[in-house]
Design a protein around this motif. Structure first.
Motif, PDB file in Angstrom:
ATOM      1  N   LEU A  44     -83.566  30.904 -30.608  1.00  0.00           N
ATOM      2  CA  LEU A  44     -82.933  30.093 -29.749  1.00  0.00           C
ATOM      3  C   LEU A  44     -82.256  29.977 -30.933  1.00  0.00           C
ATOM      4  N   GLY A  45     -82.241  29.777 -32.089  1.00  0.00           N
ATOM      5  CA  GLY A  45     -81.316  29.279 -32.994  1.00  0.00           C
ATOM      6  C   GLY A  45     -79.620  30.125 -32.371  1.00  0.00           C
ATOM      7  N   GLY A  46     -79.976  31.488 -32.538  1.00  0.00           N
ATOM      8  CA  GLY A  46     -79.256  32.648 -32.301  1.00  0.00           C
ATOM      9  C   GLY A  46     -77.981  32.011 -30.948  1.00  0.00           C
ATOM     10  N   ALA A  47     -78.949  32.071 -29.606  1.00  0.00           N
ATOM     11  CA  ALA A  47     -78.913  31.737 -28.868  1.00  0.00           C
ATOM     12  C   ALA A  47     -78.106  30.499 -28.545  1.00  0.00           C
ATOM     13  N   LEU A  48     -78.209  29.827 -29.172  1.00  0.00           N
ATOM     14  CA  LEU A  48     -77.720  28.658 -29.007  1.00  0.00           C
ATOM     15  C   LEU A  48     -75.963  28.667 -29.984  1.00  0.00           C
ATOM     16  N   MET A  49     -76.021  29.236 -30.902  1.00  0.00           N
ATOM     17  CA  MET A  49     -74.747  29.228 -32.105  1.00  0.00           C
ATOM     18  C   MET A  49     -74.024  30.384 -31.151  1.00  0.00           C
ATOM     19  N   MET A  50     -74.580  31.289 -30.198  1.00  0.00           N
ATOM     20  CA  MET A  50     -73.641  31.840 -29.237  1.00  0.00           C
ATOM     21  C   MET A  50     -72.993  31.270 -27.724  1.00  0.00           C
ATOM     22  N   LYS A  51     -74.189  29.894 -27.775  1.00  0.00           N
ATOM     23  CA  LYS A  51     -73.515  29.171 -26.288  1.00  0.00           C
ATOM     24  C   LYS A  51     -72.529  28.496 -26.856  1.00  0.00           C
ATOM     25  N   TYR A  52     -72.361  27.878 -28.173  1.00  0.00           N
ATOM     26  CA  TYR A  52     -71.413  26.555 -28.155  1.00  0.00           C
ATOM     27  C   TYR A  52     -70.743  27.571 -28.617  1.00  0.00           C
ATOM     28  N   ASN A  53     -70.431  28.456 -29.301  1.00  0.00           N
ATOM     29  CA  ASN A  53     -68.995  28.810 -29.891  1.00  0.00           C
ATOM     30  C   ASN A  53     -68.629  30.396 -28.909  1.00  0.00           C
ATOM     31  N   PRO A  54     -68.556  30.062 -27.996  1.00  0.00           N
ATOM     32  CA  PRO A  54     -67.799  31.551 -26.761  1.00  0.00           C
ATOM     33  C   PRO A  54     -66.768  32.433 -27.119  1.00  0.00           C
ATOM     34  N   THR A  55     -65.328  31.537 -27.755  1.00  0.00           N
ATOM     35  CA  THR A  55     -65.012  32.532 -28.540  1.00  0.00           C
ATOM     36  C   THR A  55     -64.557  33.064 -29.835  1.00  0.00           C
ATOM     37  N   ALA A  56     -65.494  33.016 -30.654  1.00  0.00           N
ATOM     38  CA  ALA A  56     -65.352  33.140 -32.171  1.00  0.00           C
ATOM     39  C   ALA A  56     -65.184  34.410 -31.768  1.00  0.00           C
ATOM     40  N   ALA A  58     -64.851  38.609 -33.157  1.00  0.00           N
ATOM     41  CA  ALA A  58     -66.652  39.158 -33.737  1.00  0.00           C
ATOM     42  C   ALA A  58     -67.004  38.674 -34.379  1.00  0.00           C
ATOM     43  N   ALA A  59     -66.463  39.191 -35.896  1.00  0.00           N
ATOM     44  CA  ALA A  59     -67.104  39.139 -37.031  1.00  0.00           C
ATOM     45  C   ALA A  59     -67.386  37.520 -37.524  1.00  0.00           C
ATOM     46  N   MET A  60     -67.032  36.922 -36.934  1.00  0.00           N
ATOM     47  CA  MET A  60     -67.669  35.662 -37.016  1.00  0.00           C
ATOM     48  C   MET A  60     -68.781  35.434 -35.623  1.00  0.00           C
ATOM     49  N   MET A  61     -68.242  35.931 -35.407  1.00  0.00           N
ATOM     50  CA  MET A  61     -70.051  35.737 -34.058  1.00  0.00           C
ATOM     51  C   MET A  61     -71.369  36.075 -34.571  1.00  0.00           C
ATOM     52  N   ILE A  62     -70.818  38.052 -35.411  1.00  0.00           N
ATOM     53  CA  ILE A  62     -71.947  38.039 -35.821  1.00  0.00           C
ATOM     54  C   ILE A  62     -72.512  36.838 -36.984  1.00  0.00           C
ATOM     55  N   LEU A  63     -71.534  36.425 -37.589  1.00  0.00           N
ATOM     56  CA  LEU A  63     -71.998  35.905 -39.068  1.00  0.00           C
ATOM     57  C   LEU A  63     -72.936  34.247 -38.518  1.00  0.00           C
ATOM     58  N   LEU A  64     -72.307  34.094 -38.104  1.00  0.00           N
ATOM     59  CA  LEU A  64     -72.463  32.494 -36.955  1.00  0.00           C
ATOM     60  C   LEU A  64     -74.733  32.673 -36.109  1.00  0.00           C
ATOM     61  N   VAL A  65     -73.958  33.742 -35.793  1.00  0.00           N
ATOM     62  CA  VAL A  65     -75.663  33.899 -34.596  1.00  0.00           C
ATOM     63  C   VAL A  65     -76.300  34.093 -35.934  1.00  0.00           C
ATOM     64  N   LYS A 133     -71.276  41.220 -26.473  1.00  0.00           N
ATOM     65  CA  LYS A 133     -70.425  42.229 -26.675  1.00  0.00           C
ATOM     66  C   LYS A 133     -69.698  42.306 -28.051  1.00  0.00           C
ATOM     67  N   ALA A 134     -69.815  41.170 -28.916  1.00  0.00           N
ATOM     68  CA  ALA A 134     -69.337  40.987 -30.904  1.00  0.00           C
ATOM     69  C   ALA A 134     -70.253  41.991 -31.295  1.00  0.00           C
ATOM     70  N   PHE A 135     -71.610  42.275 -30.585  1.00  0.00           N
ATOM     71  CA  PHE A 135     -72.323  42.906 -31.517  1.00  0.00           C
ATOM     72  C   PHE A 135     -72.116  44.355 -31.487  1.00  0.00           C
ATOM     73  N   ILE A 136     -71.849  44.685 -30.034  1.00  0.00           N
ATOM     74  CA  ILE A 136     -71.942  46.067 -30.184  1.00  0.00           C
ATOM     75  C   ILE A 136     -70.522  46.815 -30.170  1.00  0.00           C
TER      76      ILE A 136
END
Lengths: 312, 371
Positions: A44-56, A58-65, A133-136
């Motif tokens: 849930l924590g990770g999914a909410l991070m993705m939901k609220y930062n859709p445009t971060a 790739a590297a930032m996204m991985i870190l945030l999630v 897609k950021a993870f792949i």
């Protein structure tokens, strides 16, 4: 075939992460049956991070999630730590309560968010198609997932930490003979807190890897379908040792992956087995494996027993 | 020790009751806070809706009918909670009540729908099948030292998938649900014996409700008043001591899980043979009844009679959850409340220790003054 390897590796990553989580916790002397709930909350924590930062990026996204999943996982595991360590509660019961609480809380939270956005949306689903897609990284046909690398790193860390550092050896002492550990000045309570919190970190991480593994949306009402318990079976099969955990996770990952990709194999399709059977396979295998390995179990001796300073 | 001098608070049963009530109050308060966070404007109304359940209906007759429905659902929950309780008294944590419940549902519905069997065949069949599944977990524990919690979880999922596969053969062609019993399968419905009339002709009220209560008393008698029950409890307290005293601890483990499974399986038959709901073959999660059974067992202070009230309460708020304002909240809020209640139940022991300590301190102070 490539698809099978890909799915095996990603499911094995989930199992390794969560089983290592269980491993830390049990080595410190606390049985963490609430890993399933921890996975849900981490996811849930990770999914909410993705939901609220859709445009971060790739590297930032991985870190945030990772941050989102880990922080929620650790906080959630504190519920177990307080109950099991300070209040000396029945660890099986607390674990079960945490599993139910995890799914119920995640459902309530996601539904509340969805309904607040759109009153007609009463589903408990979060979508993350573009964010995923950021993870792949695509290597030819093989989709490399950054989480596979992270898992490998954490696995090596676990081995070094448990067997080659003062912290790890002290942690394990608390799970084997807490009175002896206490007598040489190790704080059993602190060590157990550390063990449970690390398991929350890894459990939460495992949760987010699991829900991003095959799909690009998740319905939180379903929880994580017993994966937390599969990971515990992996841990027992792995005899509480990181290297053996990794190997058994690969085996279990393979069977889990089969249910996703069996239709790609002519031989398996020719057998005409119902698809439900493939869904059941990981559970059946783990039951059989447990039946063969549990009788000479190397479980930490003091696990599940609340530490009482006055006891001899 | 003088018995009369003990204060009322030192009584174990009173302490358990107080602890359970405290769990309920704290659980409801936390639930209310969650509702407040989600949407402050309707939180008060929502929590009263959950607690009122069927009393939301203005007319006595309608409310009475829905009271009947709540009871119909409380009966299987009571069976699951008895199942968990029975195993726990023998030192086993039967988290597989859900799986045994699933198998019970599968067996009773399949026999009814595929072979037109009457209820008095379906009911024992569900019981035996649930029992056998429990016995598998018990045997794994007794002979191969498999942790019963993990074994039960695996069996839960295996039985869910198998039952879905089995009942897929007897489902309605247009939906994912099994064929309704009320049509040409009336013989499989549990008899009502006129009990429905008590609840404004609620046709789902059957002999299941009094049977469940009778079984609760039966479990209490078996555990507390018979030699067999004493042996089982002794095995739970100390396996090695029981073995030393000549009790067959392995056999006892398996029998316990068998009986425990029987109770859950019977619960499923009580529910699905009342015709109140059809089984959905597309279910992707194990029915929550068994897990709520854990909540009810612990909330009831691990006492069969306490279970009766606790099961009713848990079902009461679960049913009440469906009356919250759906534009703001979801019905799972009651699942959240029952999960919080179970979490709190883990502290009951701690609560009792604190209470006894403070009582002892008070007694010591008094004693000090007297001398």
């Amino acid at each position: 075939m490539i698809l099978l390897i890909q799915y095996t590796l990603i499911y094995a990553s989930v199992l390794i992460l969560v089983a290592l989580g269980g491993c830390y916790s049990e080595h410190s002397g606390v049985i963490n049956l609430g890993l399933e709930g921890t996975m849900v909350m981490g996811a849930l924590g990770g999914a909410l991070m993705m939901k609220y930062n859709p445009t971060a990026p790739a590297a930032m996204m991985i870190l945030l999630v990772i941050l989102g999943a880990a922080v929620v996982g650790v906080l959630y595991s504190l519920l177990l730590a307080v109950a099991a360590i300070n209040l000396k509660a029945d660890q099986t019961l607390v674990g079960t309560a945490l599993n139910m609480l995890g799914t119920a809380a995640a459902t309530v939270i996601v539904k509340a968010i969805n309904t607040a956005e759109d009153p007609n949306n009463v589903s408990s689903t979060i979508q993350y198609i573009s964010q995923k897609k950021a993870f792949i990284v695509k290597l030819g046909k093989f989709e490399f997932n950054w989480f596979m690398l992270i898992t490998a790193v954490l696995l090596v860390c676990a081995w070094v930490l448990l067997y080659r550092t003062r912290f790890g050896l002290r942690l394990m002492a608390c799970g084997e003979h807490p009175q002896a550990a206490d007598s040489v000045g190790i704080s059993v309570y602190k060590m157990r807190y550390a063990g449970v919190m690390i398991s929350g970190f890894l459990g939460g991480l495992g949760g987010i890897v699991y829900i991003t593994a095959g799909v690009s949306e998740w319905k939180f009402e379903n929880g994580v379908a017993g994966f937390g318990f599969l990971a515990l079976a992996v841990m027992i099969f792995g005899q509480w040792k990181p290297t053996r955990i990794a190997l058994s996770a690969l085996l279990f990952g393979l069977f889990r992956a089969l249910s996703n990709v069996y239709s790609g194999f002519a031989l398996l399709v020719a057998l005409h087995l119902p698809s439900t059977l493939y869904n059941m396979l990981p559970y059946i295998i783990s039951l059989v494996v447990l039946a063969f390995t549990s009788s000479k179990s190397r479980a930490p001796k003091a696990e599940g027993i609340p530490y009482d300073k006055g006891q001899r | 020790m003088n018995k009369e001098k003990k204060s009322l608070l030192a009584n174990d049963a009173v302490q358990t009751l107080l602890a359970s009530l405290l769990c309920i109050v704290v659980g409801l308060v936390i639930g209310y806070l969650v509702l407040l966070v989600i949407n402050p404007s309707g939180a008060g109304a929502a929590i009263t809706a959950i607690m009122k359940n069927f009393m939301t209906y203005p007319t006595q007759a309608v409310a009475n009918q829905y009271f009947g429905s709540t009871l119909v659902k409380a009966a299987p929950l009571l069976m699951c909670s008895l199942s968990v309780l029975f195993a726990y008294k023998v030192g086993l944590f039967n988290i597989g009540a859900s799986g045994q419940y699933t198998v019970g549902a599968g067996a009773s519905l399949y026999l009814a729908l595929a072979f037109h069997m009457p209820w008095y065949v379906c009911l024992p069949a569900a019981m035996i099948c649930g029992g056998c599944l429990g016995a598998v977990a018990g045997a794994l524990k007794a002979y191969l030292n498999v942790n019963e919690v993990i074994a039960c979880i695996m069996l839960n999922w295996i039985s869910l998938y198998s039952v879905n596969m089995l009942l897929n053969k007897v489902k309605e062609s247009s939906t994912t649900y099994t064929i309704a019993l009320s049509g040409s399968y009336k013989s499989a419905l549990l008899p009502s014996l006129g009990l429905g009339a008590l609840f404004s002709n609620n046709k789902y009220v059957t002999i299941a409700i009094p049977l469940a209560i009778l079984l609760a008393v039966g479990v209490w008698v078996l555990l507390d008043k018979t030699r067999f029950g004493y042996e089982l409890r002794a095995t739970g307290l100390n396996k090695n001591a029981a073995k030393y005293a000549g009790m067959m601890e392995k056999r006892n483990t398996i029998i316990t899980m068998f009986i425990s499974g029987c109770l859950s399986g019977l619960g499923a038959a009580f529910y699905y043979l009342s015709g109140i709901e059809q089984w959905s073959c597309a279910q992707t999660s194990v029915p929550g009844m068994g897990f709520n059974g854990i909540a009810a067992a612990f909330l009831g202070g691990l006492n069969p009679v306490g279970s009766i009230f606790a099961s009713y309460f848990i079902q009461h708020i679960t049913s009440g959850g469906s009356y919250v304002d759906k534009t703001m909240y979801c019905s799972q809020i009651s699942d959240l409340i029952s999960a919080i209640i179970i979490y709190l139940c883990a502290f009951v022991l701690f609560f009792k220790i604190c209470m006894n300590n403070s009582l002892r301190k008070r007694a010591e102070k008094k004693g000090g003054k007297a001398s």
